[in-house]
Design a protein around this motif. Structure first.
Motif, PDB file in Angstrom:
ATOM      1  N   MET A   1       3.983  -3.929  13.796  1.00 21.84           N
ATOM      2  CA  MET A   1       4.005  -3.642  12.364  1.00 21.84           C
ATOM      3  C   MET A   1       3.158  -4.626  11.566  1.00 21.84           C
ATOM      4  O   MET A   1       2.367  -4.230  10.709  1.00 21.84           O
ATOM      5  N   TYR A   2       3.308  -5.899  11.850  1.00 22.96           N
ATOM      6  CA  TYR A   2       2.534  -6.885  11.105  1.00 22.96           C
ATOM      7  C   TYR A   2       1.047  -6.780  11.435  1.00 22.96           C
ATOM      8  O   TYR A   2       0.194  -7.075  10.590  1.00 22.96           O
ATOM      9  N   PHE A   3       0.714  -6.365  12.646  1.00 16.95           N
ATOM     10  CA  PHE A   3      -0.689  -6.132  12.990  1.00 16.95           C
ATOM     11  C   PHE A   3      -1.249  -4.990  12.158  1.00 16.95           C
ATOM     12  O   PHE A   3      -2.360  -5.083  11.613  1.00 16.95           O
ATOM     13  N   TYR A   4      -0.472  -3.926  12.036  1.00 16.19           N
ATOM     14  CA  TYR A   4      -0.892  -2.775  11.229  1.00 16.19           C
ATOM     15  C   TYR A   4      -1.113  -3.188   9.778  1.00 16.19           C
ATOM     16  O   TYR A   4      -2.156  -2.877   9.178  1.00 16.19           O
ATOM     17  N   TYR A   5      -0.141  -3.897   9.210  1.00 11.69           N
ATOM     18  CA  TYR A   5      -0.252  -4.260   7.804  1.00 11.69           C
ATOM     19  C   TYR A   5      -1.265  -5.378   7.560  1.00 11.69           C
ATOM     20  O   TYR A   5      -1.794  -5.510   6.459  1.00 11.69           O
ATOM     21  N   GLY A   6      -1.555  -6.155   8.591  1.00 11.91           N
ATOM     22  CA  GLY A   6      -2.627  -7.124   8.475  1.00 11.91           C
ATOM     23  C   GLY A   6      -3.970  -6.425   8.356  1.00 11.91           C
ATOM     24  O   GLY A   6      -4.808  -6.797   7.524  1.00 11.91           O
ATOM     25  N   LEU A   7      -4.192  -5.394   9.177  1.00  9.16           N
ATOM     26  CA  LEU A   7      -5.416  -4.608   9.076  1.00  9.16           C
ATOM     27  C   LEU A   7      -5.497  -3.901   7.728  1.00  9.16           C
ATOM     28  O   LEU A   7      -6.561  -3.830   7.105  1.00  9.16           O
ATOM     29  N   SER A   8      -4.373  -3.381   7.285  1.00  7.24           N
ATOM     30  CA  SER A   8      -4.339  -2.683   6.006  1.00  7.24           C
ATOM     31  C   SER A   8      -4.702  -3.616   4.861  1.00  7.24           C
ATOM     32  O   SER A   8      -5.423  -3.246   3.929  1.00  7.24           O
ATOM     33  N   ALA A   9      -4.210  -4.853   4.925  1.00  8.09           N
ATOM     34  CA  ALA A   9      -4.496  -5.820   3.867  1.00  8.09           C
ATOM     35  C   ALA A   9      -5.955  -6.249   3.865  1.00  8.09           C
ATOM     36  O   ALA A   9      -6.471  -6.713   2.851  1.00  8.09           O
ATOM     37  N   ALA A  10      -6.626  -6.079   5.009  1.00  9.57           N
ATOM     38  CA  ALA A  10      -8.002  -6.546   5.137  1.00  9.57           C
ATOM     39  C   ALA A  10      -8.994  -5.693   4.356  1.00  9.57           C
ATOM     40  O   ALA A  10     -10.155  -6.097   4.205  1.00  9.57           O
TER      41      ALA A  10
ATOM     42  N   PRO B   1       1.144   5.005   0.184  1.00 13.54           N
ATOM     43  CA  PRO B   1       1.901   4.208   1.145  1.00 13.54           C
ATOM     44  C   PRO B   1       1.972   2.754   0.741  1.00 13.54           C
ATOM     45  O   PRO B   1       1.019   2.196   0.205  1.00 13.54           O
ATOM     46  N   VAL B   2       3.100   2.138   1.049  1.00 10.88           N
ATOM     47  CA  VAL B   2       3.303   0.724   0.735  1.00 10.88           C
ATOM     48  C   VAL B   2       2.245  -0.135   1.392  1.00 10.88           C
ATOM     49  O   VAL B   2       1.733  -1.076   0.813  1.00 10.88           O
ATOM     50  N   SER B   3       1.888   0.200   2.632  1.00 11.68           N
ATOM     51  CA  SER B   3       0.955  -0.635   3.365  1.00 11.68           C
ATOM     52  C   SER B   3      -0.400  -0.710   2.671  1.00 11.68           C
ATOM     53  O   SER B   3      -1.058  -1.720   2.700  1.00 11.68           O
ATOM     54  N   HIS B   4      -0.809   0.367   2.008  1.00 11.12           N
ATOM     55  CA  HIS B   4      -2.104   0.371   1.361  1.00 11.12           C
ATOM     56  C   HIS B   4      -2.035  -0.308  -0.004  1.00 11.12           C
ATOM     57  O   HIS B   4      -3.043  -0.618  -0.595  1.00 11.12           O
ATOM     58  N   GLN B   5      -0.815  -0.500  -0.502  1.00  8.38           N
ATOM     59  CA  GLN B   5      -0.664  -1.190  -1.775  1.00  8.38           C
ATOM     60  C   GLN B   5      -0.617  -2.696  -1.586  1.00  8.38           C
ATOM     61  O   GLN B   5      -1.171  -3.451  -2.361  1.00  8.38           O
ATOM     62  N   ASN B   6       0.090  -3.107  -0.551  1.00 11.07           N
ATOM     63  CA  ASN B   6       0.418  -4.521  -0.444  1.00 11.07           C
ATOM     64  C   ASN B   6      -0.105  -5.205   0.793  1.00 11.07           C
ATOM     65  O   ASN B   6      -0.299  -6.402   0.800  1.00 11.07           O
ATOM     66  N   GLY B   7      -0.215  -4.464   1.866  1.00 15.92           N
ATOM     67  CA  GLY B   7      -0.583  -5.104   3.112  1.00 15.92           C
ATOM     68  C   GLY B   7       0.555  -5.833   3.755  1.00 15.92           C
ATOM     69  O   GLY B   7       0.378  -6.630   4.638  1.00 15.92           O
ATOM     70  N   VAL B   8       1.777  -5.555   3.299  1.00 17.54           N
ATOM     71  CA  VAL B   8       2.944  -6.120   3.944  1.00 17.54           C
ATOM     72  C   VAL B   8       3.801  -4.987   4.420  1.00 17.54           C
ATOM     73  O   VAL B   8       3.737  -3.874   3.931  1.00 17.54           O
ATOM     74  N   LYS B   9       4.643  -5.246   5.380  1.00 17.06           N
ATOM     75  CA  LYS B   9       5.342  -4.185   6.074  1.00 17.06           C
ATOM     76  C   LYS B   9       6.372  -3.481   5.218  1.00 17.06           C
ATOM     77  O   LYS B   9       6.963  -4.052   4.331  1.00 17.06           O
ATOM     78  N   ALA B  10       6.595  -2.203   5.524  1.00 20.87           N
ATOM     79  CA  ALA B  10       7.592  -1.396   4.836  1.00 20.87           C
ATOM     80  C   ALA B  10       8.488  -0.812   5.898  1.00 20.87           C
ATOM     81  O   ALA B  10       8.136   0.149   6.551  1.00 20.87           O
ATOM     82  N   GLU B  11       9.635  -1.381   6.122  1.00 15.16           N
ATOM     83  CA  GLU B  11      10.425  -1.049   7.291  1.00 15.16           C
ATOM     84  C   GLU B  11      11.463   0.029   7.057  1.00 15.16           C
ATOM     85  O   GLU B  11      11.950   0.611   7.988  1.00 15.16           O
TER      86      GLU B  11
ATOM     87  N   PRO C   1     -10.522  -1.584   2.741  1.00 16.92           N
ATOM     88  CA  PRO C   1     -10.872  -0.202   3.092  1.00 16.92           C
ATOM     89  C   PRO C   1     -11.683  -0.063   4.370  1.00 16.92           C
ATOM     90  O   PRO C   1     -11.590   0.963   5.044  1.00 16.92           O
ATOM     91  N   ARG C   2     -12.481  -1.062   4.711  1.00 17.31           N
ATOM     92  CA  ARG C   2     -13.332  -0.933   5.894  1.00 17.31           C
ATOM     93  C   ARG C   2     -12.528  -0.828   7.178  1.00 17.31           C
ATOM     94  O   ARG C   2     -13.064  -0.446   8.218  1.00 17.31           O
ATOM     95  N   PHE C   3     -11.228  -1.175   7.107  1.00 19.82           N
ATOM     96  CA  PHE C   3     -10.386  -1.091   8.302  1.00 19.82           C
ATOM     97  C   PHE C   3      -9.501   0.158   8.303  1.00 19.82           C
ATOM     98  O   PHE C   3      -8.750   0.356   9.252  1.00 19.82           O
ATOM     99  N   GLN C   4      -9.600   0.980   7.268  1.00 23.31           N
ATOM    100  CA  GLN C   4      -8.731   2.147   7.177  1.00 23.31           C
ATOM    101  C   GLN C   4      -8.937   3.119   8.343  1.00 23.31           C
ATOM    102  O   GLN C   4      -8.002   3.783   8.778  1.00 23.31           O
ATOM    103  N   LYS C   5     -10.156   3.201   8.842  1.00 23.59           N
ATOM    104  CA  LYS C   5     -10.436   4.123   9.945  1.00 23.59           C
ATOM    105  C   LYS C   5      -9.693   3.742  11.223  1.00 23.59           C
ATOM    106  O   LYS C   5      -9.555   4.561  12.135  1.00 23.59           O
ATOM    107  N   PHE C   6      -9.234   2.479  11.277  1.00 23.88           N
ATOM    108  CA  PHE C   6      -8.486   2.041  12.458  1.00 23.88           C
ATOM    109  C   PHE C   6      -6.975   2.231  12.295  1.00 23.88           C
ATOM    110  O   PHE C   6      -6.208   1.856  13.175  1.00 23.88           O
TER     111      PHE C   6
END
Length: 310
Positions: A184-193, A270-280, A195-200
């Motif tokens: 989860m934190y890996f996902y939200y870390g990429l999200s926080a990085a 989605p929360v992840s695209h707003q904050n880059g922190v996990k939404a459990e 738009p260029r990582f959205q494709k992943f």
């Protein structure tokens, strides 16, 4: 009447101190429940009152770099916790059935004590999830279940580390929760990085599936206790609480899965695209992510699941 109540509280407090496992007495936040309770009360005060007032007339903070560092640091921390749980018994001497707590001073038992405390301490670090929401003025994500999970999880784990720090079957859910938080934190870390990582991040849908698998694994494992002819696990109350917790969040996440992916009511933002922190945690009322975990994780989860997290 008040004197009698106060006397009973003090007796219980003294009893608790006598029961505290001697191997954890010198660890931070383990001397009494007062310290960690004050921290959690401070967390609630900031999240529910001081934080929103502080940000009322301010622009949201961006905090992009901080969130990237935070999320990927949590990936490393949770990966280390999983490894230590495995090497402290789950990948070495445990049967994965009625494994009791080891109250000896063997190297393996002491290693389990250390990782149990580290998992407990990580729940205080995860309070930053909510702090980021506050500072970025994402108040809609600070729901009751999000706050409940982040405050309840560390509070209950203090009792677990106090009375049964040496693992056993009661530590399985912690290992699984930490493993889910790595993802989860890996996902939200990429999200926080950015738009260029959205494709992943095409696998966002499967985050909920991973959470559901977590709760199934935890509930099935701990349910063995009720079907064994005999199991001498020393603190059976924790078994009951783990089963209730796992079942409760399985229902919540199942409802979210149905609303979002079966009925097609996807989240507009989605929360992840707003904050880059996990939404459990999912909330059926508005079909939004809460948290890990647990929970949290997930983490939460509520995580944390974490809904923490579960």
């Amino acid at each position: 009447m008040l004197l009698e109540v106060g006397s009973n509280i003090m007796k219980f407090y003294e009893y608790l101190l006598r029961r505290t496992d001697g191997r954890v007495k010198d660890y931070p936040l383990m001397q009494s429940p007062v310290q960690m309770t004050l921290i959690l009360l401070g967390y609630l005060f900031f999240v529910l009152y001081a934080g929103p007032r502080l940000m009322a007339n301010r622009k949201p903070f961006q905090l992009t770099s901080a969130m990237i560092i935070y999320n990927f640091s949590m990936v490393v921390l949770n990966a280390f916790i999983v490894y230590e749980f495995m090497m402290s018994g789950w990948a070495t001497t445990y049967t994965w059935r009625c494994d009791i707590c080891d109250y000896s001073d063997s190297p393996e038992a002491l290693r389990m004590v250390r990782v149990a405390w580290l998992f407990y301490f990580s729940k205080f670090i995860e309070l930053m999830d909510t702090v980021f929401f506050v500072l970025r003025k994402k108040h809609s994500q600070i729901t009751f279940l999000h706050i409940f999970h982040h405050s309840f999880m560390p509070w209950t784990w203090w009792w677990g580390v106090t009375l049964a720090p040496a693992g056993g079957m009661g530590s399985f859910h912690a290992m699984v929760n930490a493993a889910v938080h790595v993802i989860m934190y890996f996902y939200y870390g990429l999200s926080a990085a950015g738009p260029r990582f959205q494709k992943f991040l095409w696998w966002k849908k499967y985050m909920t599936a991973i959470q559901l698998i977590q709760f199934v694994l935890v509930s099935v494992h701990v349910s063995q206790y009720y079907f064994m002819k005999k199991c001498d696990y020393q603190v059976p109350l924790f078994i009951h609480l783990i089963w209730i917790y796992g079942t409760f969040f399985f229902v919540l996440f199942s409802n979210f899965w149905i609303q979002a992916y079966v009925r097609g009511k996807r989240l507009p933002k989605p929360v992840s695209h707003q904050n880059g922190v996990k939404a459990e945690c999912p909330v059926a009322a508005n079909s939004k992510h809460l948290e890990n975990g647990t929970l949290a994780h997930g983490n939460g989860s509520t995580q944390n699941g974490k809904v923490k997290e579960v």
